[in-house]
Design a protein around this motif. Structure first.
Motif, PDB file in Angstrom:
ATOM      1  N   ALA A  31       0.824  -1.205   0.000  1.00 36.79           N
ATOM      2  CA  ALA A  31       0.000   0.000   0.000  1.00 36.79           C
ATOM      3  C   ALA A  31       0.861   1.260   0.000  1.00 36.79           C
ATOM      4  CB  ALA A  31      -0.936   0.001   1.208  1.00 36.79           C
ATOM      5  N   GLU A  32       1.958   1.221   0.762  1.00 39.00           N
ATOM      6  CA  GLU A  32       2.853   2.375   0.795  1.00 39.00           C
ATOM      7  C   GLU A  32       3.499   2.613  -0.565  1.00 39.00           C
ATOM      8  OE1 GLU A  32       3.784   4.580   3.701  1.00 39.00           O
ATOM      9  OE2 GLU A  32       1.719   3.848   3.749  1.00 39.00           O
ATOM     10  N   CYS A  33       3.905   1.533  -1.226  1.00 34.67           N
ATOM     11  CA  CYS A  33       4.519   1.673  -2.546  1.00 34.67           C
ATOM     12  C   CYS A  33       3.519   2.211  -3.562  1.00 34.67           C
ATOM     13  CB  CYS A  33       5.072   0.329  -3.008  1.00 34.67           C
ATOM     14  SG  CYS A  33       6.524  -0.221  -2.084  1.00 34.67           S
ATOM     15  N   LYS A  34       2.273   1.740  -3.493  1.00 35.75           N
ATOM     16  CA  LYS A  34       1.240   2.230  -4.412  1.00 35.75           C
ATOM     17  C   LYS A  34       0.938   3.710  -4.149  1.00 35.75           C
ATOM     18  CE  LYS A  34      -1.265  -2.085  -5.286  1.00 35.75           C
ATOM     19  NZ  LYS A  34      -2.554  -2.812  -5.123  1.00 35.75           N
ATOM     20  N   LYS A  35       0.883   4.062  -2.877  1.00 38.65           N
ATOM     21  CA  LYS A  35       0.557   5.439  -2.488  1.00 38.65           C
ATOM     22  C   LYS A  35       1.578   6.427  -3.037  1.00 38.65           C
ATOM     23  CE  LYS A  35      -0.230   6.042   1.888  1.00 38.65           C
ATOM     24  NZ  LYS A  35       0.066   6.245   3.325  1.00 38.65           N
ATOM     25  N   HIS A  36       2.839   6.002  -3.039  1.00 37.16           N
ATOM     26  CA  HIS A  36       3.904   6.914  -3.460  1.00 37.16           C
ATOM     27  C   HIS A  36       4.378   6.643  -4.889  1.00 37.16           C
ATOM     28  CE1 HIS A  36       4.097   8.520   0.554  1.00 37.16           C
ATOM     29  NE2 HIS A  36       4.277   7.323   1.063  1.00 37.16           N
ATOM     30  N   GLY A  37       3.583   5.874  -5.640  1.00 36.14           N
ATOM     31  CA  GLY A  37       3.889   5.676  -7.042  1.00 36.14           C
ATOM     32  C   GLY A  37       5.030   4.726  -7.319  1.00 36.14           C
ATOM     33  N   GLY A  38       5.199   3.728  -6.464  1.00 32.88           N
ATOM     34  CA  GLY A  38       6.257   2.741  -6.689  1.00 32.88           C
ATOM     35  C   GLY A  38       7.195   2.645  -5.506  1.00 32.88           C
ATOM     36  N   SER A  39       8.244   1.828  -5.666  1.00 34.16           N
ATOM     37  CA  SER A  39       9.165   1.578  -4.558  1.00 34.16           C
ATOM     38  C   SER A  39      10.451   2.396  -4.682  1.00 34.16           C
ATOM     39  CB  SER A  39       9.504   0.080  -4.512  1.00 34.16           C
ATOM     40  OG  SER A  39       9.992  -0.349  -5.756  1.00 34.16           O
TER      41      SER A  39
END
Length: 213
Positions: A31-39
């Protein structure tokens, strides 16, 4: 603070159990990666006073998931020095040297796990011919064992016990994680061959809803 990555729900179950008994914050890595547009973005967090650090993830090809490793490489935690740190990995059978690999990832950002366990959970991956799902009896047995082991380890988390490494590595951990794991990463792990059987799919949307990627 508990960082977790879950694909089919096994690891999410463990993370929520820990939150229930410890009150620690849980962070969904996907969810964090999706929220910020990737890793690729730096992920910054600040710990509460005396808050431990936990990392929970399933095993993919006898290694930590790629998304988890990418997330860790961009993780920055304020006040992490000297904090109690632990790892919990979930798998259908063995984990190979996944914990050793993850320890090196943690070392790169200045962390080291003080304790680690693996939880054998119902099999959820059938990507190769010799891999099969568990029958109902096996699923029940695995869930009961995982519940018992996790409950005991939660006590260790609360007491911040170090030196506990209860990991089911298997008979050929290096071969599985290094050789077979390399093959999984390069040729098996991915969504390029994903397909849906139109005669069996009922279009409920559950797979798309829970998929972390």
């Amino acid at each position: 603070m508990v960082f977790y990555f879950s694909c089919t729900g096994n690891t999410r179950w463990a993370a929520k159990r820990i939150k229930y008994f410890t009150g620690d914050n849980i962070v969904d890595i996907a969810a964090e990666c999706k929220k910020h547009g990737g890793s690729d973005k730096i992920h910054e967090y600040t710990l509460d006073s005396d808050e431990p650090i936990g990392f929970l993830f399933p095993i993919h090809g006898w290694r930590p998931p790629l998304m988890v490793r990418e997330f860790i490489s961009k993780l920055r935690i304020t006040n992490a020095q000297g904090r109690y740190c632990y790892i919990i990995c979930t798998a259908g059978d063995t984990v190979g040297e996944a914990v050793d690999i993850f320890q090196k990832d943690l070392a790169a950002i200045g962390l080291k796990a003080d304790s680690a366990i693996s939880l054998i959970m119902p099999e959820s991956y059938i990507g190769l011919p010799f891999m099969n799902l568990d029958n109902e009896s096996s699923e029940i047995h695995k869930k009961m064992q995982a519940h018992r082991i996790l409950t005991q380890f939660i006590d260790s988390i609360l007491d911040k016990q170090r030196g506990i490494f209860n990991i089911t590595k298997g008979r050929w951990p290096r071969i599985n994680s290094r050789l077979l794991g390399h093959a999984f990463v390069n040729w098996i792990i991915g969504d390029s061959k994903f397909r849906v059987d139109p005669d069996r799919c009922i279009h409920c949307g559950k797979c798309a809803k829970v998929c972390p990627t």
